[in-house]
Design a protein around this motif. Structure first.
Motif, mmCIF file in Angstrom:
data_model
loop_
_atom_site.group_PDB
_atom_site.id
_atom_site.type_symbol
_atom_site.label_atom_id
_atom_site.label_comp_id
_atom_site.label_asym_id
_atom_site.label_seq_id
_atom_site.Cartn_x
_atom_site.Cartn_y
_atom_site.Cartn_z
ATOM 1 N N ALA A 22 -2.033 -3.888 2.769
ATOM 2 C CA ALA A 22 -1.359 -4.541 3.896
ATOM 3 C C ALA A 22 -1.909 -4.092 5.239
ATOM 4 N N ASP A 26 -3.653 -6.818 7.678
ATOM 5 C CA ASP A 26 -3.065 -7.031 9.003
ATOM 6 C C ASP A 26 -4.102 -6.771 10.091
ATOM 7 N N ARG A 536 4.054 0.142 -0.527
ATOM 8 C CA ARG A 536 2.812 -0.366 0.039
ATOM 9 C C ARG A 536 1.586 0.299 -0.576
#
Length: 542
Positions: A22, A26, A536
């Motif tokens: 992630a 991002d 995550r």
């Protein structure tokens, strides 16, 4: 029950998408390279696949071998590699992890390349020639005529291994050769000489203590010309097909990075072409050094990610004392702490990649920011990796100490990036030089950090402490590491507060900035959202 029934063993970490990260994804979008997501995931699936992981294992278990002579006694100076190495290299070059961004006009090309370099890590050793090829282009541009001939081949996505005249190949790899045994990082102490010839070439005579990836096609090297220390381009094979007298004396027996060859080299009047003006060698080659420093940060961040997902995968599947390890509060603290460190490294890496991309396109503000932030990041992220790798290994217990787990190789690799392209002290002193000589770099750095002003009181307090530290000019060299560490932490904190997951940002500010943390990983305070952070880091397999 038999005597050899296998129970409670963790399934192999294969069949996952290494780009399923992630913080990475991002950053890819935020820094202007969202268009590369599909290829990044393609590469991630390759990197997390069984074949690539096996190639990485084989490349390390069968390290390169130096052949100085053929069977007839002719000097050949060749390095032999296992076929697995070539497969890893071919994938890296085909996907443009080397110099391809310099031929790509799309905004974010260098960001996309950084994300791919981070993702494709089944073996870290083959990243060295890939990194140096990427970094060679801006230095080579100091000699426009040479750049016009060689740059199209350096940026080509064809892996063409073998000793042939460079301009007759479909693609080239570039190396770098600076250090000598009497000087090390003090390259101005180099004694290799460069004698100018009537045809405009030079002849190099001397000994290089470290030449990484000596099987590359061309090298940027430093030697003492009549006008002082100068940068040169040295090919392995001359245009007429004869071997340039660049003798490989021996390969280094290294702690890690074993799949990659590093050699001692002697130049016996080797033919070279000047790159840049005489006496400006350091200024010329620093363009290459700065980009390989970026790759040190990328490699360390990637290593941390590999460590934490391996630890999280193990803890998710391994049981002890009636529960899965990931359910144990203390293991959750360790995993979350490792994940926070990893994400802080990744968000900084992607910000540096974005600055590199915009700097390459002429953004003066980003150039100023990169000048300081890259040295700060190189020092801190690379320094954090060895302890991170050790803790991740320990999460696997005795299994982590066994070669088959892959963790010993990761651990042996972890000190390298802090040493390569300037050890900790070199990086810290570089920060002091930038602060003293280039006031615009601190202004750009402060603008980045204070963009998060008011969002977290702990970050605001840490920024004030850094400003006080910088205003004290006494014994600055003695305090250089302390200064750089604080600069790194407030930069990472600012990035996480603005762009990171709220649970990660909060844990980082509480522990790294607020001081609510012990001396080892696994000492995060109460109140941290452990579940959100660990989720995550658990890889999705299958």
């Amino acid at each position: 029950m038999t005597t050899h029934e296998v129970l409670n063993q963790v399934p192999p970490l294969v069949g996952h998408d290494a780009a399923d990260d992630a913080a990475l994804l991002d950053g890819l979008e935020r820094e202007g390279a969202g268009w590369a997501a599909a290829e990044l995931h393609e590469l991630g699936r390759l990197g997390g696949g069984e074949q690539a992981i096996e190639h990485g294992r084989l490349a390390n278990e069968h390290p390169p071998v130096l052949r100085t002579h053929d069977r007839h006694g002719h000097r050949v100076d060749e390095v032999e590699f296992h076929p697995a190495w070539h497969e890893l290299m071919r994938t890296a070059v085909t996907h443009g992890l080397h110099a391809a961004p310099w031929a790509d006009d799309r905004p974010g090309a260098h960001v996309a390349r950084a994300a791919k370099f981070y993702t494709w890590r089944p073996d870290a050793g083959h990243g060295c020639p890939i990194s140096m090829t990427y970094a060679a282009v801006p230095a080579l541009r100091h000699a426009p005529e040479l750049a016009a001939r060689y740059e199209p081949l350096l940026t080509a996505t064809s892996y063409d291994f073998g000793l042939r005249p460079p301009l007759a190949k479909r693609g080239l790899l570039a190396g770098m050769s600076m250090t000598e045994k009497q000087g090390g990082s003090d390259v101005r102490a180099n004694t290799t000489t460069a004698r100018p010839e009537p045809d405009g070439t030079y002849r190099l005579l001397g000994h290089k203590w470290f030449t990484s990836a000596p099987m590359c096609d061309v090298f940027l090297t430093l030697a003492q010309a009549p006008g002082g220390l100068t940068c040169f381009l040295v090919p392995r094979v001359l245009p007429d097909g004869t071997r340039n007298p660049m003798r490989l004396m021996r390969l280094k027996d290294k702690l890690g990075n074993r799949s990659n060859a590093s050699a001692e080299v002697e130049y016996e009047h080797a033919v070279a072409w000047r790159v840049g003006d005489e006496g400006r060698g350091v200024r010329t080659i620093i363009d290459m050094v700065n980009l390989t420093r970026l790759d040190c940060v990328i490699g360390a961040a990637a290593g941390m990610r590999q460590g934490v997902i391996t630890a999280a995968h193990h803890a998710t599947h391994r049981q002890a004392f009636g529960r899965y390890l990931v359910e144990a509060p203390l293991m959750r603290n360790v995993l979350a702490d490792l994940a926070v460190e990893s994400e802080a490294a990744t968000v900084l890496m992607m910000r540096l990649a974005g600055a590199t991309d915009r700097s390459a396109r002429g953004d003066a503000g980003e150039t100023a920011f990169k000048r300081l932030a890259l040295a700060v990041g190189k020092y801190w992220v690379c320094k954090r990796w060895p302890a991170h790798a050790a803790e991740a290994l320990e999460c696997l217990g005795g299994n982590g100490y066994v070669e088959e787990s892959g963790m010993p190789r990761l651990f042996r690799e972890s000190p390298l990036n802090s040493i390569w392209e300037g050890s900790g002290n070199v990086a810290a002193l570089d920060v002091l030089r930038a602060l003293a000589r280039e006031p615009e770099v601190m202004a750009a750095f402060q603008a980045e950090v204070t963009a998060a002003a008011g969002a977290d009181a702990r970050l605001d307090a840490a920024v004030r402490e850094v400003q006080a530290e910088l205003s004290d000019h006494d014994d600055a060299e003695l305090r250089a590491r302390r200064i750089v560490e604080r600069l790194a932490l407030v930069l990472q904190g600012s990035l996480l507060v603005r762009h990171g997951h709220p649970a990660v940002a909060d844990a980082f500010c509480a522990s790294r900035l607020g001081g609510d943390h012990g001396q080892a990983y696994g000492t995060l305070p109460r109140g941290v959202d452990f579940a959100a952070i660990i989720a995550r880091a658990v890889p999705k397999v299958g």
